[in-house]
Design a protein around this motif. Structure first.
Motif, short mmCIF file in Angstrom:
data_model
loop_
_atom_site.label_atom_id
_atom_site.label_comp_id
_atom_site.label_asym_id
_atom_site.label_seq_id
_atom_site.Cartn_x
_atom_site.Cartn_y
_atom_site.Cartn_z
N MET A 9 -38.88 -26.65 -38.72
CA MET A 9 -39.34 -25.61 -37.79
C MET A 9 -39.35 -26.12 -36.34
O MET A 9 -39.10 -25.36 -35.40
N ASN A 10 -39.62 -27.41 -36.18
CA ASN A 10 -39.52 -28.00 -34.83
C ASN A 10 -38.07 -27.96 -34.34
O ASN A 10 -37.81 -27.64 -33.18
N ASP A 11 -37.13 -28.31 -35.24
CA ASP A 11 -35.70 -28.20 -34.88
C ASP A 11 -35.41 -26.76 -34.42
O ASP A 11 -34.71 -26.54 -33.43
N HIS A 12 -35.95 -25.79 -35.18
CA HIS A 12 -35.70 -24.38 -34.84
C HIS A 12 -36.15 -24.05 -33.42
O HIS A 12 -35.47 -23.31 -32.71
N GLN A 13 -37.31 -24.59 -33.04
CA GLN A 13 -37.81 -24.27 -31.70
C GLN A 13 -36.84 -24.77 -30.62
O GLN A 13 -36.60 -24.08 -29.62
N ASP A 133 -37.89 -19.24 -41.21
CA ASP A 133 -39.30 -19.52 -40.90
C ASP A 133 -40.24 -18.60 -41.69
O ASP A 133 -41.29 -19.04 -42.15
N ASN A 134 -39.84 -17.33 -41.81
CA ASN A 134 -40.77 -16.35 -42.37
C ASN A 134 -40.61 -16.10 -43.87
O ASN A 134 -41.54 -15.62 -44.50
N ILE A 135 -39.44 -16.40 -44.39
CA ILE A 135 -39.20 -16.05 -45.80
C ILE A 135 -38.80 -17.27 -46.63
O ILE A 135 -39.45 -17.62 -47.61
N LEU A 136 -37.70 -17.93 -46.22
CA LEU A 136 -37.15 -18.99 -47.08
C LEU A 136 -38.08 -20.21 -47.17
O LEU A 136 -38.32 -20.72 -48.27
N TYR A 137 -38.57 -20.69 -46.03
CA TYR A 137 -39.42 -21.89 -46.08
C TYR A 137 -40.72 -21.63 -46.84
O TYR A 137 -41.13 -22.47 -47.66
N PRO A 138 -41.39 -20.47 -46.61
CA PRO A 138 -42.58 -20.21 -47.44
C PRO A 138 -42.26 -20.18 -48.94
O PRO A 138 -43.05 -20.68 -49.75
N ARG A 190 -37.37 -11.92 -31.99
CA ARG A 190 -37.40 -12.66 -33.26
C ARG A 190 -37.72 -11.72 -34.41
O ARG A 190 -38.86 -11.63 -34.85
N PRO A 191 -36.71 -10.99 -34.90
CA PRO A 191 -36.99 -10.08 -36.01
C PRO A 191 -37.40 -10.89 -37.24
O PRO A 191 -36.77 -11.90 -37.54
N ALA A 192 -38.48 -10.46 -37.92
CA ALA A 192 -38.89 -11.16 -39.14
C ALA A 192 -37.79 -10.97 -40.19
O ALA A 192 -37.42 -11.90 -40.87
N GLY A 193 -37.25 -9.77 -40.26
CA GLY A 193 -36.05 -9.50 -41.06
C GLY A 193 -36.23 -9.67 -42.55
O GLY A 193 -37.13 -10.35 -43.02
N GLY A 194 -35.35 -9.03 -43.31
CA GLY A 194 -35.27 -9.28 -44.74
C GLY A 194 -34.17 -10.28 -44.97
O GLY A 194 -33.58 -10.77 -44.01
N MET A 195 -33.86 -10.58 -46.21
CA MET A 195 -32.80 -11.54 -46.49
C MET A 195 -31.44 -10.85 -46.47
O MET A 195 -30.43 -11.51 -46.55
N CYS A 196 -31.43 -9.53 -46.38
CA CYS A 196 -30.15 -8.82 -46.42
C CYS A 196 -29.87 -8.19 -45.06
O CYS A 196 -30.80 -7.93 -44.30
N HIS A 197 -28.60 -7.95 -44.81
CA HIS A 197 -28.24 -7.35 -43.52
C HIS A 197 -28.51 -5.86 -43.52
O HIS A 197 -28.35 -5.22 -44.53
#
Ligand SMILES: [Fe+2]
Ligand SMILES: [Fe+2]
Length: 197
Positions: A9-13, A133-138, A190-197
């Motif tokens: 997540m630090n890399d992401h920033q 950040d919001n879906i995969l890592y959790p 920064r859309p939280a977004g789903g995993m699909c387009h």
């Protein structure tokens, strides 16, 4: 928060700040103002080394395989989406590199193609980072056993040392700040977004 996830997540920033600078370059080009090929080339080098080689390396070589061990499929679901987006990012990187080569060869009209590739990459990767950040890592933090996080931390340190290292990281961080100051742009959505387009 697991230290290995904190590191990603630090890399992401840092990557997000570079994406913002890329948007700033695109804005500038859109206004018909100059952006040096050296600066565009430096941003491209950051994307190749910091974002793709080092950061995506930690994900593709270590985190995703650890998630597969925990039962996530590689060829479907969130890992497949993340891998596909990394591949789409590489296509933008190739397009940006090709456009820059044409600009360097004197074809200034290719700056438009460079801007298109840069803004496409920025939009793709900022949404991708939101999903991680919001879906995969959790999901990963839920699924992986504590002992696996210990080995991941050690393995991350190996990739970090081999592909980045503190000196190189400091140089890239300084580059991001310099480009962001030179090419200001609004905060990224920064859309939280789903995993699909
Ligand atoms: Fe990723
Ligand atoms: Fe990532």
């Amino acid at each position: 928060m697991k230290p290995a996830i904190k590191e990603l997540m630090n890399d992401h920033q840092t990557i997000l700040r570079m994406l913002r600078a890329l948007n700033g370059m695109c804005l500038r080009l859109g206004e018909g103002k100059p952006v040096t090929t050296d600066d565009l080339g430096a941003a491209l080098d950051f994307i190749k080394v910091f974002a793709d080689y080092a950061h995506h390396g930690k994900e593709e070589d270590l985190l995703f395989p650890a998630m597969e061990e925990a039962g996530f499929p590689r060829d479907g679901g969130p890992i497949a989406v993340m891998l596909m987006e990394h591949a789409q990012g590489r296509a933008y990187v190739q397009a940006l590199a090709a456009a820059l080569e044409r600009v360097r060869a004197g074809e200034t009209a290719a700056l438009k193609d460079a801007a298109r590739a840069a803004s496409g990459y920025s939009a793709l990767l900022s949404a991708h980072i939101g999903k991680e950040d919001n879906i995969l890592y959790p999901m990963a933090m839920e699924a992986l056993p504590e002992a696996r996080w210990e080995t991941l931390k050690t393995e991350f340190a190996r990739i970090e040392a081999e592909r980045m290292g503190p000196q190189r990281r400091a140089v890239y961080e300084a580059l991001v700040e310099r480009l962001l100051a030179a090419y200001p742009a609004p905060e990224l959505a920064r859309p939280a977004g789903g995993m699909c387009h």
